[in-house]
Each structure stands twice: as C-alpha cells, then as structure tokens.
Design a protein around this motif. Structure first.
Motif, mmCIF file in Angstrom:
data_model
loop_
_atom_site.group_PDB
_atom_site.id
_atom_site.type_symbol
_atom_site.label_atom_id
_atom_site.label_comp_id
_atom_site.label_asym_id
_atom_site.label_seq_id
_atom_site.Cartn_x
_atom_site.Cartn_y
_atom_site.Cartn_z
ATOM 1 N N MET A 1 -5.596 11.827 -28.509
ATOM 2 C CA MET A 1 -5.087 11.779 -27.137
ATOM 3 C C MET A 1 -3.900 12.720 -26.960
ATOM 4 S SD MET A 1 -5.484 7.740 -26.191
ATOM 5 C CE MET A 1 -5.202 8.001 -24.437
ATOM 6 N N ILE B 1 -3.793 10.517 -17.935
ATOM 7 C CA ILE B 1 -3.960 10.982 -19.316
ATOM 8 C C ILE B 1 -2.669 10.785 -20.102
ATOM 9 C CG2 ILE B 1 -4.287 13.022 -20.772
ATOM 10 C CD1 ILE B 1 -6.256 14.057 -18.698
ATOM 11 N N HIS C 1 -1.989 7.919 -23.062
ATOM 12 C CA HIS C 1 -1.512 8.322 -24.392
ATOM 13 C C HIS C 1 -0.298 7.488 -24.798
ATOM 14 C CE1 HIS C 1 -0.386 10.680 -27.799
ATOM 15 N NE2 HIS C 1 0.687 11.188 -27.226
#
Length: 325
Positions: free
Chosen positions: A38, A72, A76
């Motif tokens: 990630m 995103i 993470h």
C-alpha cells in the motif's frame, strides 16, 4: 497444594499464550506485507498528499472526504495502524512466554522498525521530505516486514533454532554481502519511484535504444538501478553455485538459495514489465508486482542470514566444546 494449583494455572496461561503467538505472528506478517504494497501504491498514485498536511487526521477529519487520493492514503494509514497494534501484541506475547533469544530479537527489531517507519510516514505528511529520505521510508518498512517474516518462520518446523548448519566463513560472508547488496538495490528502486524517474529508460533491455545511455538525470538513475539489478543476479547465481557444492538439494540453505535465484529472475522480468506497460492501465499492477517480488526476495535472503548466524553459533559452540575436552 496451593503452590501446585498456582503452577497449574501458570502452565495453563502459558499454554494459551503460546497457542496465540503463531497465528498472531503470521497475521502480523501479512499486515506488514500489505503496508509495503500500500505504501508503493500511495507513491505510484501520488496520493501522499491525499490528506493534506494533517496526521493522524485526514484533511482535518477522522473520516476523510471521498476522493481517490485521500482514500488510498487513509487506507494505508489504517492498515499501518493495525499492523502496529499487531506488532505490539506479538512483542508482548513473545516476552511473556520467555521465547528463544533470537525470537525476542525479531520481535524487538520488528517493533522498532514499525514505529520508525510510522514516524517517517507522519513526518513526510507534515513536513515534506526529500526523495532520499522518502526512499528510506520504504527501506525501513521492508526491514519491519522481513523481521515479522522471520518471527513467523521461527514458529514453524523449518524455522526451529534446533537445526544445526555447518557453513564456511566465506559462504557466511557471501550471504551477508548478497543480503546487504539487495537492500541497496531496493533502496535505489525506491529512489527511482520517489524521484519519478521510471520513464528515464524507455525500452528493455536497452535504455533509450542504447547499451550505455547518457548517464544524467532520470536516465542515469534508472540505468544505475538496472546495473544494480544485474549485479544482484550475478551475486545470487554465485551464491547458489557455491551452496550446490556443499549442500544437498533437500537442505534448507540450498532450497532458500534456489528460491532466491528464481525470485531475482522474476524481479528483473517484472522490471521489464514495468517499462513495457508505461502509459497503460496495467502499469500500476506491474509496479505493485515489482514491489511484491523484491519484498519476497529480501525476505528469503534475510532467512539465509539467519541460517548463517546459526552456523556461526554452531561453529563457536563446537570450538568451545573441543577446548573443554
């Protein structure tokens, strides 16, 4: 009577804790692996600023606004947070059960690098960092993953410290050299990502149609990474050739050396795939595959260093026993 009951309770508690360590260690390893992937996804999609300069909140909110970059980046952070809590749990379990000394080193090192990479990640958000420092973030995450891998393997039959391995000092040195060199190649690859230099070499195996291109700017960075990858292949081939002269194909040292060669070849091929998919939707997937393979390769070499350390300990123990006799 009371003492016997207390001992039985302690034994039961110890057995329960021991039964928890192995599954928790493996889950922790998987989460740390996800953190690596990630992190690469964040870099490749340029989502590092998806939450602005806020940490641990995202643009001042606990639940971020729905944008691709913010989701995103925040995902993470969430997975990294879970991995950190799992690492802490494993660390506590290891020391509560009086595990082997090497296992305590894995747990302590894993926790240290997990915290360190989290701090670097927070600093990169609040205070934008240079590309060399950002590349270190991936390097420390890789060390954290490798230590959690070793920790998980320590609770398998093949990872038992009861195994005795005889190894020459030259081979031990070769394993250490190859592992450290691999870490350097990984760092250089992370530097390519963070400097956005992937397009510096178009085409593969030639770079911009040349065997030796102009060694400056993005082209110089990518070409240096390619040369380093070739050096990695040569080192692993030499390592396996040396190992094959001494060990049987069923020995752990041979098996892990063989898999290291397989993965270094796959790593180079995945690098070619990254080059060929530039400008296409499959580029992101190829980049993540590249990260996955190099993480596995470094994990294998890390385990080989463990076997080298054990061989050294076996040798020292044998010398001391001979001296006493």
């Amino acid at each position: 009577m009371i003492r016997k009951k207390v001992l039985n309770v302690n034994k039961t508690t110890s057995n329960k804790l021991n039964s928890l360590i192995k599954p928790t260690a493996f889950v922790n390893m998987i989460f740390m692996f996800l953190v690596l992937l990630m992190g690469a996804l964040v870099t490749k999609t340029e989502s590092g600023r998806g939450c602005g300069d806020d940490w641990p909140l995202c643009n001042g909110k606990f639940v971020p606004a729905y944008t691709i970059e913010s989701m995103i980046e925040y995902s993470h952070r969430f997975v990294a947070g879970l991995a950190g809590m799992l690492m802490l749990a494993v660390f506590v379990l290891v020391f509560l059960t009086n595990a082997r000394k090497e296992v305590k080193w894995y747990a302590s090192g894993g926790l240290f690098f997990t915290i360190l990479q989290a701090i670097l990640g927070a600093m990169a958000v609040v205070w934008p960092q240079s590309s060399p420092v950002l590349a270190l973030h991936f390097g420390f995450s890789l060390l954290a993953f490798s230590l959690t891998l070793l920790l998980a393997l320590a609770y398998t039959k093949s990872g038992s410290s009861s195994q005795k391995t005889v190894m020459s000092s030259g081979l031990r040195m070769g394993i250490w050299l190859t592992t450290l060199y691999c870490y350097g190649v990984v760092y250089l690859g992370a530097f390519v990502r963070h400097t956005k230099s992937s397009g510096g070499c178009l085409g593969w195996p030639l770079c911009n149609g040349q065997v030796i291109p102009e060694l400056s700017g993005e082209t110089g960075i990518v070409f240096a990474h390619r040369l380093a990858a070739i050096g990695m292949l040569i080192l692993v081939i030499l390592l396996l050739a040396t190992v094959s002269k001494t060990y049987k194909r069923t020995d752990s040292v041979y098996k892990w050396s063989q898999w290291s060669l397989i993965f270094v070849v796959l790593q180079i091929l995945s690098g070619a795939l990254v080059t060929y998919t530039m400008g296409y939707d499959s580029y992101l997937l190829a980049s993540l595959l590249h990260t996955l393979l190099v993480s596995c390769l470094f994990g294998m070499l890390s385990y080989l260093t463990v076997l080298a350390i054990r061989a050294k300990q076996t040798e020292v123990a044998g010398v001391r026993a001979a001296e006493r006799s």
